[in-house]
Motif scaffolding. Structure first.
Motif, PDB file in Angstrom:
ATOM      1  N   THR A  73       0.865  -1.181   0.000  1.00 28.07           N
ATOM      2  CA  THR A  73       0.000   0.000   0.000  1.00 28.07           C
ATOM      3  C   THR A  73       0.897   1.225   0.000  1.00 28.07           C
ATOM      4  O   THR A  73       1.760   1.358   0.866  1.00 28.07           O
ATOM      5  CB  THR A  73      -0.901   0.024   1.254  1.00 28.07           C
ATOM      6  OG1 THR A  73      -1.678  -1.171   1.273  1.00 28.07           O
ATOM      7  CG2 THR A  73      -1.822   1.230   1.240  1.00 28.07           C
TER       8      THR A  73
ATOM      9  N   ALA B 276       6.312  10.226  -0.105  1.00 27.82           N
ATOM     10  CA  ALA B 276       5.471   9.029  -0.163  1.00 27.82           C
ATOM     11  C   ALA B 276       5.866   8.072   0.958  1.00 27.82           C
ATOM     12  O   ALA B 276       6.990   8.119   1.460  1.00 27.82           O
ATOM     13  CB  ALA B 276       5.624   8.333  -1.512  1.00 27.82           C
TER      14      ALA B 276
ATOM     15  N   ASP C  36       1.123   5.459  -0.109  1.00 34.62           N
ATOM     16  CA  ASP C  36       0.457   6.752   0.076  1.00 34.62           C
ATOM     17  C   ASP C  36       1.359   7.824  -0.523  1.00 34.62           C
ATOM     18  O   ASP C  36       2.509   7.983  -0.090  1.00 34.62           O
ATOM     19  CB  ASP C  36       0.244   7.052   1.558  1.00 34.62           C
ATOM     20  CG  ASP C  36      -0.663   6.041   2.235  1.00 34.62           C
ATOM     21  OD1 ASP C  36      -1.670   5.650   1.620  1.00 34.62           O
ATOM     22  OD2 ASP C  36      -0.357   5.636   3.372  1.00 34.62           O
TER      23      ASP C  36
ATOM     24  N   MET D 224       2.155  11.655  -0.842  1.00 34.73           N
ATOM     25  CA  MET D 224       1.863  12.828  -0.025  1.00 34.73           C
ATOM     26  C   MET D 224       2.097  14.146  -0.743  1.00 34.73           C
ATOM     27  O   MET D 224       1.435  15.134  -0.451  1.00 34.73           O
ATOM     28  CB  MET D 224       2.693  12.765   1.250  1.00 34.73           C
ATOM     29  CG  MET D 224       2.352  11.549   2.074  1.00 34.73           C
ATOM     30  SD  MET D 224       3.588  11.278   3.307  1.00 34.73           S
ATOM     31  CE  MET D 224       3.099   9.670   3.885  1.00 34.73           C
TER      32      MET D 224
END
Length: 127
Positions: free
Chosen positions: A74, A116, A76, A78
């Protein structure tokens, strides 16, 4: 310690932090450009995965090594990765007998301002 082959495609190199933990460094270049002046998301994700694998291999080296296979990832995002050198480091949050949980973070100028982060689970096959 050797990096996965994908690291070479990214132009990534291995360094070690003051604490001896592996640190992956990726220069900005044509091979990792997405839209003009920014890193491509896949290159950032790949860098995070390489950092996680390096951290896991580093931890398992004391046990004689093991094969690791990703279970899930996973990521993310940013902020956009700009035209700067990008660094990434992984940290193991749980190292079990068969499964490891690893977090990785990528940053450019300031580690406290990541571009990230990722959470990954790996299957461990010990030798």
């Amino acid at each position: 310690m050797t990096l996965p082959p994908y690291a070479e495609l990214l132009g990534a190199t291995l360094e070690f932090g003051a604490d001896g933990a592996p640190l992956i460094v990726m220069p900005f270049g044509e091979d990792v450009v997405g839209r003009p002046g920014f890193l491509q998301g896949g290159a950032i994700s790949g860098l995070l995965e390489v950092a996680a694998i390096a951290a896991l291999r580093h931890a398992l080296a004391e046990e004689g090594g093991a094969r690791v296979k990703p279970i899930n990832v996973t990521v993310d995002f940013m902020r956009g990765g700009r035209d700067h050198v990008t660094r990434a480091a992984g940290a193991i949050t749980r190292l079990g007998t068969r499964v490891a949980n690893v977090e990785a973070v990528a940053w450019q100028d300031d580690r406290a301002r990541p571009i990230a982060a990722a959470r990954m689970n790996y299957l461990i096959e010990r030798d």
